[in-house]
Design a protein around this motif. Structure first.
Motif, PDB file in Angstrom:
ATOM      1  N   PHE A 148       0.806  -1.226   0.000  1.00 21.54           N
ATOM      2  CA  PHE A 148       0.000   0.000   0.000  1.00 21.54           C
ATOM      3  C   PHE A 148       0.842   1.281   0.000  1.00 21.54           C
ATOM      4  CE2 PHE A 148       0.527  -1.369   4.407  1.00 21.54           C
ATOM      5  CZ  PHE A 148       0.939  -0.216   5.045  1.00 21.54           C
ATOM      6  N   VAL A 149       2.171   1.157  -0.058  1.00 25.17           N
ATOM      7  CA  VAL A 149       3.037   2.337  -0.237  1.00 25.17           C
ATOM      8  C   VAL A 149       3.781   2.157  -1.553  1.00 25.17           C
ATOM      9  CG1 VAL A 149       4.907   3.727   0.703  1.00 25.17           C
ATOM     10  CG2 VAL A 149       3.285   2.617   2.252  1.00 25.17           C
ATOM     11  N   ALA A 150       3.358   2.887  -2.563  1.00 25.19           N
ATOM     12  CA  ALA A 150       3.878   2.663  -3.910  1.00 25.19           C
ATOM     13  C   ALA A 150       5.376   2.900  -4.018  1.00 25.19           C
ATOM     14  CB  ALA A 150       3.145   3.576  -4.887  1.00 25.19           C
ATOM     15  N   THR A 151       5.893   3.847  -3.240  1.00 23.51           N
ATOM     16  CA  THR A 151       7.317   4.205  -3.351  1.00 23.51           C
ATOM     17  C   THR A 151       8.153   3.596  -2.226  1.00 23.51           C
ATOM     18  OG1 THR A 151       6.923   6.244  -2.075  1.00 23.51           O
ATOM     19  CG2 THR A 151       6.745   6.381  -4.493  1.00 23.51           C
ATOM     20  N   HIS A 152       7.636   2.550  -1.584  1.00 25.29           N
ATOM     21  CA  HIS A 152       8.327   2.006  -0.414  1.00 25.29           C
ATOM     22  C   HIS A 152       9.736   1.519  -0.756  1.00 25.29           C
ATOM     23  CE1 HIS A 152       9.118   0.060   3.357  1.00 25.29           C
ATOM     24  NE2 HIS A 152       9.202  -1.128   2.795  1.00 25.29           N
ATOM     25  N   HIS A 153       9.884   0.798  -1.852  1.00 20.91           N
ATOM     26  CA  HIS A 153      11.198   0.266  -2.223  1.00 20.91           C
ATOM     27  C   HIS A 153      12.181   1.401  -2.508  1.00 20.91           C
ATOM     28  CE1 HIS A 153      14.196  -2.503  -3.789  1.00 20.91           C
ATOM     29  NE2 HIS A 153      14.347  -1.685  -4.831  1.00 20.91           N
ATOM     30  N   ALA A 154      11.743   2.402  -3.247  1.00 25.98           N
ATOM     31  CA  ALA A 154      12.630   3.525  -3.571  1.00 25.98           C
ATOM     32  C   ALA A 154      12.971   4.342  -2.327  1.00 25.98           C
ATOM     33  CB  ALA A 154      11.972   4.414  -4.622  1.00 25.98           C
ATOM     34  N   ASP A 155      11.965   4.511  -1.466  1.00 27.80           N
ATOM     35  CA  ASP A 155      12.197   5.303  -0.254  1.00 27.80           C
ATOM     36  C   ASP A 155      13.252   4.680   0.650  1.00 27.80           C
ATOM     37  OD1 ASP A 155      10.375   7.126  -1.092  1.00 27.80           O
ATOM     38  OD2 ASP A 155       8.744   6.440   0.216  1.00 27.80           O
ATOM     39  N   ARG A 156      13.313   3.363   0.695  1.00 23.44           N
ATOM     40  CA  ARG A 156      14.250   2.713   1.613  1.00 23.44           C
ATOM     41  C   ARG A 156      15.578   2.372   0.962  1.00 23.44           C
ATOM     42  NH1 ARG A 156      13.994  -3.080   1.096  1.00 23.44           N
ATOM     43  NH2 ARG A 156      12.315  -3.760  -0.267  1.00 23.44           N
ATOM     44  N   THR A 157      15.724   2.661  -0.320  1.00 25.03           N
ATOM     45  CA  THR A 157      16.990   2.352  -0.993  1.00 25.03           C
ATOM     46  C   THR A 157      17.667   3.585  -1.592  1.00 25.03           C
ATOM     47  OG1 THR A 157      15.761   1.797  -3.006  1.00 25.03           O
ATOM     48  CG2 THR A 157      16.358  -0.024  -1.530  1.00 25.03           C
ATOM     49  N   ASP A 158      16.878   4.530  -2.055  1.00 30.65           N
ATOM     50  CA  ASP A 158      17.442   5.676  -2.775  1.00 30.65           C
ATOM     51  C   ASP A 158      17.473   6.962  -1.964  1.00 30.65           C
ATOM     52  OD1 ASP A 158      17.634   3.954  -4.906  1.00 30.65           O
ATOM     53  OD2 ASP A 158      15.738   4.591  -5.813  1.00 30.65           O
ATOM     54  N   ARG A 159      16.941   6.957  -0.762  1.00 27.55           N
ATOM     55  CA  ARG A 159      16.854   8.187   0.023  1.00 27.55           C
ATOM     56  C   ARG A 159      17.456   7.979   1.407  1.00 27.55           C
ATOM     57  NH1 ARG A 159      10.718  10.189  -0.271  1.00 27.55           N
ATOM     58  NH2 ARG A 159      11.684  12.075   0.536  1.00 27.55           N
ATOM     59  N   LEU A 160      17.815   9.086   2.039  1.00 27.45           N
ATOM     60  CA  LEU A 160      18.253   9.040   3.428  1.00 27.45           C
ATOM     61  C   LEU A 160      17.036   9.034   4.340  1.00 27.45           C
ATOM     62  CD1 LEU A 160      21.159  11.638   3.265  1.00 27.45           C
ATOM     63  CD2 LEU A 160      21.372   9.152   3.422  1.00 27.45           C
ATOM     64  N   CYS A 161      17.147   8.355   5.465  1.00 25.83           N
ATOM     65  CA  CYS A 161      16.000   8.207   6.371  1.00 25.83           C
ATOM     66  C   CYS A 161      15.441   9.561   6.804  1.00 25.83           C
ATOM     67  CB  CYS A 161      16.415   7.401   7.603  1.00 25.83           C
ATOM     68  SG  CYS A 161      17.103   5.775   7.211  1.00 25.83           S
ATOM     69  N   TRP A 162      16.349  10.520   7.075  1.00 29.74           N
ATOM     70  CA  TRP A 162      15.900  11.807   7.597  1.00 29.74           C
ATOM     71  C   TRP A 162      15.413  12.761   6.516  1.00 29.74           C
ATOM     72  CZ3 TRP A 162      20.610   9.543   8.174  1.00 29.74           C
ATOM     73  CH2 TRP A 162      21.681  10.070   7.444  1.00 29.74           C
ATOM     74  N   ASP A 163      15.370  12.302   5.261  1.00 23.67           N
ATOM     75  CA  ASP A 163      14.677  13.100   4.255  1.00 23.67           C
ATOM     76  C   ASP A 163      13.198  13.206   4.606  1.00 23.67           C
ATOM     77  OD1 ASP A 163      16.950  13.549   2.821  1.00 23.67           O
ATOM     78  OD2 ASP A 163      16.596  11.953   1.349  1.00 23.67           O
ATOM     79  N   CYS A 164      12.689  12.172   5.261  1.00 27.08           N
ATOM     80  CA  CYS A 164      11.293  12.182   5.733  1.00 27.08           C
ATOM     81  C   CYS A 164      11.216  12.417   7.244  1.00 27.08           C
ATOM     82  CB  CYS A 164      10.605  10.868   5.390  1.00 27.08           C
ATOM     83  SG  CYS A 164      10.441  10.563   3.615  1.00 27.08           S
ATOM     84  N   HIS A 165      12.040  11.681   7.985  1.00 26.37           N
ATOM     85  CA  HIS A 165      12.001  11.762   9.450  1.00 26.37           C
ATOM     86  C   HIS A 165      12.959  12.860   9.922  1.00 26.37           C
ATOM     87  CE1 HIS A 165       9.781   7.945   9.410  1.00 26.37           C
ATOM     88  NE2 HIS A 165      10.651   7.544   8.500  1.00 26.37           N
ATOM     89  N   LYS A 166      12.622  14.109   9.598  1.00 25.31           N
ATOM     90  CA  LYS A 166      13.532  15.229   9.793  1.00 25.31           C
ATOM     91  C   LYS A 166      13.766  15.567  11.265  1.00 25.31           C
ATOM     92  CE  LYS A 166      12.207  17.393   5.408  1.00 25.31           C
ATOM     93  NZ  LYS A 166      13.490  17.169   4.735  1.00 25.31           N
ATOM     94  N   GLU A 167      12.835  15.260  12.139  1.00 24.91           N
ATOM     95  CA  GLU A 167      12.940  15.694  13.530  1.00 24.91           C
ATOM     96  C   GLU A 167      13.424  14.586  14.465  1.00 24.91           C
ATOM     97  OE1 GLU A 167       9.402  17.669  14.809  1.00 24.91           O
ATOM     98  OE2 GLU A 167       9.137  18.696  12.899  1.00 24.91           O
ATOM     99  N   VAL A 168      13.908  13.483  13.898  1.00 24.99           N
ATOM    100  CA  VAL A 168      14.358  12.354  14.707  1.00 24.99           C
ATOM    101  C   VAL A 168      15.886  12.309  14.693  1.00 24.99           C
ATOM    102  CG1 VAL A 168      14.256   9.849  14.983  1.00 24.99           C
ATOM    103  CG2 VAL A 168      12.268  11.093  14.095  1.00 24.99           C
TER     104      VAL A 168
END
Length: 219
Positions: A148-168
């Protein structure tokens, strides 16, 4: 005679050995240099960097905002500074990375060239990302998210975690000017007779307590 031959042997054996005229001053200077070196190691709490104690990171006071924001986050219960910022795949790489980063940090702090907003650079972002995945592997590799997350594979391979989780885990703002020193005891710096509450603030608190007590008794 024996002393003469011994000194001559040392001069011939070690070309840098000073002449008899300069032996005593040279020994004094050398001893002072060694003493200052040990004093510097003691003053900087150098041995604390071999541990995993988070308070070792605030030996340089510029890191206080980052310690403060981590200390108020949920990560405090499960991860310390080294768990995120140092490689965990093997012992040698861990301490080699700590030594390299420590030398760089000490240079920047000594020369007072630290930026207002401290950001990771070089190999550090990849190290932090690897440690994020190491701890959150179940969430990162959860096959159900692919459904149910279309970009899940790309999000976990092509991006840094804190691109989304900026305050952690350091919050939204953590610059040197934006975050003050927390009012709480720090074990490495606390003195036996030290009061962590400023005098002016204690006076205000006592005055407010007195006024509240008077109001309650009048009622």
């Amino acid at each position: 005679m024996r002393k003469y031959f011994r000194n001559e042997y040392l001069r011939n054996r070690f070309r840098f050995w000073p002449s008899k005229k300069w032996e005593v001053p040279a020994v004094i200077v050398f001893a002072a240099f060694i003493g200052l070196g040990f004093y510097t190691l003691h003053l900087s709490k150098a041995t604390s960097y071999l541990s995993d104690d988070p308070q070792a990171c605030i030996n340089c006071h510029v890191m206080t905002p980052h310690y403060m924001t981590w200390n108020k986050s949920s990560h405090r219960e499960v991860a310390h500074c080294n768990d995120c910022h140092v490689p965990q795949d093997n012992f040698v790489r861990k301490y080699a990375f700590k030594a390299k980063d420590g030398f760089w940090h000490s240079y920047v702090f000594t020369t007072r060239t630290e930026p207002q907003v401290i950001r990771t650079k070089g190999a550090a972002p990849q190290v932090i990302r690897d440690n994020c995945v190491r701890c959150h592997e179940d969430q990162v590799t959860d096959a159900r998210l692919d459904g149910f997350v279309a970009t899940h594979h790309a999000d976990r391979t092509d991006r840094l975690c804190w691109d989304c989780h900026k305050e952690v885990p350091h919050g939204r703002v953590s610059s040197l000017a934006a975050v003050g020193h927390q009012i709480e005891p720090l074990r490495n710096y606390e003195q036996e007779d030290e009061d962590i509450i400023p005098t002016w603030l204690r006076n205000v608190m006592e005055e407010e307590n007195t006024q509240q007590t008077k109001k309650s008794t009048e009622k």
